[in-house]
Scaffold this motif. Structure first.
Motif, PDB file in Angstrom:
ATOM      1  N   ALA A 220       0.821  -1.347  -0.004  1.00 24.44           N
ATOM      2  CA  ALA A 220      -0.049  -0.005  -0.115  1.00 24.44           C
ATOM      3  C   ALA A 220       0.769   1.157  -0.053  1.00 24.44           C
ATOM      4  O   ALA A 220       0.506   2.396  -0.578  1.00 24.44           O
ATOM      5  N   GLN A 221       2.056   1.371   0.753  1.00 24.47           N
ATOM      6  CA  GLN A 221       2.562   2.658   0.976  1.00 24.47           C
ATOM      7  C   GLN A 221       4.279   2.454   0.799  1.00 24.47           C
ATOM      8  O   GLN A 221       4.744   1.357   1.176  1.00 24.47           O
ATOM      9  N   ASN A 222       4.864   3.494   0.353  1.00 24.30           N
ATOM     10  CA  ASN A 222       6.095   3.398   0.380  1.00 24.30           C
ATOM     11  C   ASN A 222       6.794   4.049   1.715  1.00 24.30           C
ATOM     12  O   ASN A 222       6.158   4.879   2.177  1.00 24.30           O
ATOM     13  N   PRO A 223       8.048   3.376   2.302  1.00 27.69           N
ATOM     14  CA  PRO A 223       8.349   3.991   3.311  1.00 27.69           C
ATOM     15  C   PRO A 223       8.824   5.638   3.497  1.00 27.69           C
ATOM     16  O   PRO A 223       9.316   5.896   2.183  1.00 27.69           O
ATOM     17  N   GLN A 224       8.582   6.101   4.340  1.00 30.06           N
ATOM     18  CA  GLN A 224       8.874   7.717   4.316  1.00 30.06           C
ATOM     19  C   GLN A 224       9.705   8.059   5.676  1.00 30.06           C
ATOM     20  O   GLN A 224       9.756   7.334   6.612  1.00 30.06           O
ATOM     21  N   LYS A 225      10.304   9.318   5.413  1.00 29.24           N
ATOM     22  CA  LYS A 225      11.043   9.775   6.729  1.00 29.24           C
ATOM     23  C   LYS A 225       9.751  10.370   7.401  1.00 29.24           C
ATOM     24  O   LYS A 225       9.140  11.367   7.375  1.00 29.24           O
ATOM     25  N   ILE A 226       9.956   9.984   8.977  1.00 33.76           N
ATOM     26  CA  ILE A 226       8.954  10.312   9.815  1.00 33.76           C
ATOM     27  C   ILE A 226       9.904  11.191  11.038  1.00 33.76           C
ATOM     28  O   ILE A 226      10.874  10.504  11.569  1.00 33.76           O
ATOM     29  N   VAL A 227       9.429  12.365  11.446  1.00 29.16           N
ATOM     30  CA  VAL A 227      10.136  12.845  12.690  1.00 29.16           C
ATOM     31  C   VAL A 227       9.548  13.230  13.608  1.00 29.16           C
ATOM     32  O   VAL A 227       8.031  13.742  13.518  1.00 29.16           O
ATOM     33  N   LEU A 228       9.635  12.848  15.092  1.00 25.10           N
ATOM     34  CA  LEU A 228       8.681  13.107  16.288  1.00 25.10           C
ATOM     35  C   LEU A 228       9.531  14.034  17.152  1.00 25.10           C
ATOM     36  O   LEU A 228      10.690  14.056  17.192  1.00 25.10           O
ATOM     37  N   PHE A 259      13.282  12.688  17.392  1.00 26.23           N
ATOM     38  CA  PHE A 259      13.681  11.359  16.683  1.00 26.23           C
ATOM     39  C   PHE A 259      13.275  11.046  15.065  1.00 26.23           C
ATOM     40  O   PHE A 259      12.312  11.730  14.730  1.00 26.23           O
ATOM     41  N   GLU A 260      14.145  10.592  14.303  1.00 24.94           N
ATOM     42  CA  GLU A 260      13.850  10.179  13.042  1.00 24.94           C
ATOM     43  C   GLU A 260      13.593   9.017  12.836  1.00 24.94           C
ATOM     44  O   GLU A 260      14.243   8.099  13.377  1.00 24.94           O
ATOM     45  N   HIS A 264       7.024   2.849   6.750  1.00 22.89           N
ATOM     46  CA  HIS A 264       5.736   2.903   6.210  1.00 22.89           C
ATOM     47  C   HIS A 264       4.922   3.809   7.468  1.00 22.89           C
ATOM     48  O   HIS A 264       4.664   3.106   8.591  1.00 22.89           O
ATOM     49  N   PRO A 265       4.257   4.741   7.017  1.00 24.58           N
ATOM     50  CA  PRO A 265       3.340   5.473   8.119  1.00 24.58           C
ATOM     51  C   PRO A 265       1.962   4.818   8.017  1.00 24.58           C
ATOM     52  O   PRO A 265       1.074   5.415   7.707  1.00 24.58           O
ATOM     53  N   THR A 266       1.998   3.785   8.601  1.00 19.92           N
ATOM     54  CA  THR A 266       0.816   2.924   8.580  1.00 19.92           C
ATOM     55  C   THR A 266      -0.128   3.344   9.769  1.00 19.92           C
ATOM     56  O   THR A 266       0.123   4.124  10.761  1.00 19.92           O
ATOM     57  N   TYR A 267      -1.572   2.840   9.756  1.00 17.82           N
ATOM     58  CA  TYR A 267      -2.347   2.929  10.835  1.00 17.82           C
ATOM     59  C   TYR A 267      -1.764   2.263  11.917  1.00 17.82           C
ATOM     60  O   TYR A 267      -1.876   2.846  13.025  1.00 17.82           O
ATOM     61  N   ASP A 268      -1.116   1.244  12.276  1.00 18.64           N
ATOM     62  CA  ASP A 268      -0.406   0.726  13.288  1.00 18.64           C
ATOM     63  C   ASP A 268       0.353   1.566  13.786  1.00 18.64           C
ATOM     64  O   ASP A 268       0.341   1.854  15.378  1.00 18.64           O
ATOM     65  N   PHE A 269       1.211   2.495  12.955  1.00 20.65           N
ATOM     66  CA  PHE A 269       2.245   3.284  13.546  1.00 20.65           C
ATOM     67  C   PHE A 269       1.555   4.692  14.280  1.00 20.65           C
ATOM     68  O   PHE A 269       1.896   5.108  15.224  1.00 20.65           O
ATOM     69  N   GLU A 284       6.617  15.718  10.701  1.00 21.74           N
ATOM     70  CA  GLU A 284       6.393  15.320   9.428  1.00 21.74           C
ATOM     71  C   GLU A 284       6.598  13.589   9.157  1.00 21.74           C
ATOM     72  O   GLU A 284       6.946  12.962  10.114  1.00 21.74           O
ATOM     73  N   PRO A 285       5.745  13.372   8.100  1.00 20.60           N
ATOM     74  CA  PRO A 285       5.480  14.084   6.876  1.00 20.60           C
ATOM     75  C   PRO A 285       3.987  14.854   7.024  1.00 20.60           C
ATOM     76  O   PRO A 285       3.475  14.330   8.294  1.00 20.60           O
ATOM     77  N   LYS A 286       3.776  15.617   6.403  1.00 19.40           N
ATOM     78  CA  LYS A 286       2.533  16.391   6.441  1.00 19.40           C
ATOM     79  C   LYS A 286       1.140  15.390   6.363  1.00 19.40           C
ATOM     80  O   LYS A 286       0.235  15.426   7.154  1.00 19.40           O
ATOM     81  N   ILE A 287       1.143  14.370   5.758  1.00 22.14           N
ATOM     82  CA  ILE A 287       0.231  13.556   5.481  1.00 22.14           C
ATOM     83  C   ILE A 287      -0.172  12.807   7.022  1.00 22.14           C
ATOM     84  O   ILE A 287      -1.201  12.763   7.296  1.00 22.14           O
ATOM     85  N   LEU A 288       1.019  12.490   7.604  1.00 24.35           N
ATOM     86  CA  LEU A 288       0.670  11.810   8.799  1.00 24.35           C
ATOM     87  C   LEU A 288       0.225  12.764   9.904  1.00 24.35           C
ATOM     88  O   LEU A 288      -0.680  12.473  10.784  1.00 24.35           O
ATOM     89  N   VAL A 289       0.772  13.995   9.997  1.00 24.72           N
ATOM     90  CA  VAL A 289       0.566  15.061  10.622  1.00 24.72           C
ATOM     91  C   VAL A 289      -1.043  15.369  10.760  1.00 24.72           C
ATOM     92  O   VAL A 289      -1.733  15.607  11.675  1.00 24.72           O
ATOM     93  N   ASP A 290      -1.672  15.508   9.302  1.00 26.12           N
ATOM     94  CA  ASP A 290      -2.999  15.775   9.133  1.00 26.12           C
ATOM     95  C   ASP A 290      -3.983  14.651   9.669  1.00 26.12           C
ATOM     96  O   ASP A 290      -4.786  14.790  10.358  1.00 26.12           O
ATOM     97  N   GLU A 291      -3.255  13.503   9.541  1.00 28.59           N
ATOM     98  CA  GLU A 291      -4.120  12.239   9.905  1.00 28.59           C
ATOM     99  C   GLU A 291      -4.212  12.100  11.409  1.00 28.59           C
ATOM    100  O   GLU A 291      -5.221  11.739  11.926  1.00 28.59           O
TER     101      GLU A 291
END
Length: 306
Positions: A220-228, A259-260, A264-269, A284-291
């Motif tokens: 479903a999704q490609n892995p992305q950089k996620i920053v917390l 943390f970076e 995959h920014p999945t539902y589980d994450f 970031e990413p913005k799509i996960l922030v919005d979700e």
């Protein structure tokens, strides 16, 4: 030497040699003075037993232990397996050590306390493991929590995946040829057929799960950089027990730890992040922030209703 004690010996030998090379005498002294040997009442450890243990450690954990010789009779670990395999071996060793402690002491229930959880389907584990290794077609009934339906499945089993104390079967559903995951705790009437499937699937699950969090839609999704951004308090916990193998600490202030991740920014994450409440913020990413924002707003709205 007690026959059911060999796994504990393996764990202790590896632990000692990972710190530094050691002679047989040094290994013997380390083992005999360990709490595990003392509790088991073991008073001796022969060179012959060590040599046999070294061979079996090599077969079981893919670790090569050699003796330097030529005036230096210390044993040492020559090579380490790749990181993913090493993590599996570490979990295996930890399981063996806990299991052995419980076997040695029948009164463990007085001072060792486990989480109270429902069965997670592990009674099916070995049957499915056998089916995967031998390419056997598997049939079962599977319950879906979302639509509350029990459906019949016939699959080609390919792998087993753990996530949050639950095990999942990764398999090809013969009905639509799609790769799917099935919770072992929701499997009933499991049947491992004598028939084998002939298809040769080319999935590299080790590579795919490298960027996975939990059990995911594998396409479903490609892995992305996620920053917390984490509060200092919560960040220290996350530092000591990383959320994912890709975790990197990228910034630290007196109040926060950043943390970076690359996954995959999945539902589980997303559910994992939400469980920390105000202590953790996605930057970031913005799509996960919005979700995350949308989910929190919906939760707030449900409390504002009459």
């Amino acid at each position: 030497m007690k026959k059911d004690f060999y796994l504990t010996r393996y764990a202790l030998i590896i632990k000692r040699l990972e710190s530094s090379p050691a002679t047989y005498s040094q290994l013997e002294d380390y083992l005999l003075n360990s709490f595990e040997f003392q509790d088991a009442g073991i008073k001796s450890y022969s060179i012959r037993t060590l040599q046999r243990d070294i061979r079996e450690i090599s077969d079981l954990f893919n670790l090569s232990i050699h003796n330097k010789k030529k005036g230096d009779n210390r044993y040492y670990i020559e090579s380490r397996p790749i990181m993913e395999v090493d993590e599996y071996n570490q979990k295996l060793l930890e399981s063996f050590q806990v299991s052995n402690a419980l076997n040695l002491h029948p009164d463990f229930s007085d001072f060792i306390f486990f989480e109270s959880r429902k069965p997670t389907g592990v009674e099916h584990f070995y049957d499915l493991f056998f089916a995967i290794r031998n390419k056997r077609i598997v049939s079962f009934e599977h319950y879906n929590y979302k639509n509350k339906l029990m459906t019949s499945r016939k699959v080609h089993p390919l792998a087993l995946k753990e996530s949050k104390d639950r095990w999942y079967l990764i398999a090809i559903d013969t009905k639509d040829k799609m790769l799917k995951s099935f919770g072992l705790d929701r499997i009933n009437y499991l049947d491992v057929s004598n028939s084998k499937f002939k298809e040769k699937y080319k999935y590299n699950f080790r590579e795919h799960f490298k960027n996975a969090f939990g059990v995911m839609n594998l396409t479903a999704q490609n892995p992305q950089k996620i920053v917390l951004k984490c509060s200092r308090h919560q960040g220290e916990y996350i530092k000591s027990f990383p959320l994912h193998q890709s975790q990197k600490e990228v910034k630290e202030t007196p109040e926060d730890i950043y943390f970076e991740f690359f996954l995959h920014p999945t539902y589980d994450f997303m559910q994992e992040i939400l469980s920390y409440g105000k202590e953790v913020q996605v930057l970031e990413p913005k799509i996960l922030v919005d979700e995350i924002r949308s989910h929190l707003q919906e939760s707030l709205n449900s409390y504002l209703k009459d």
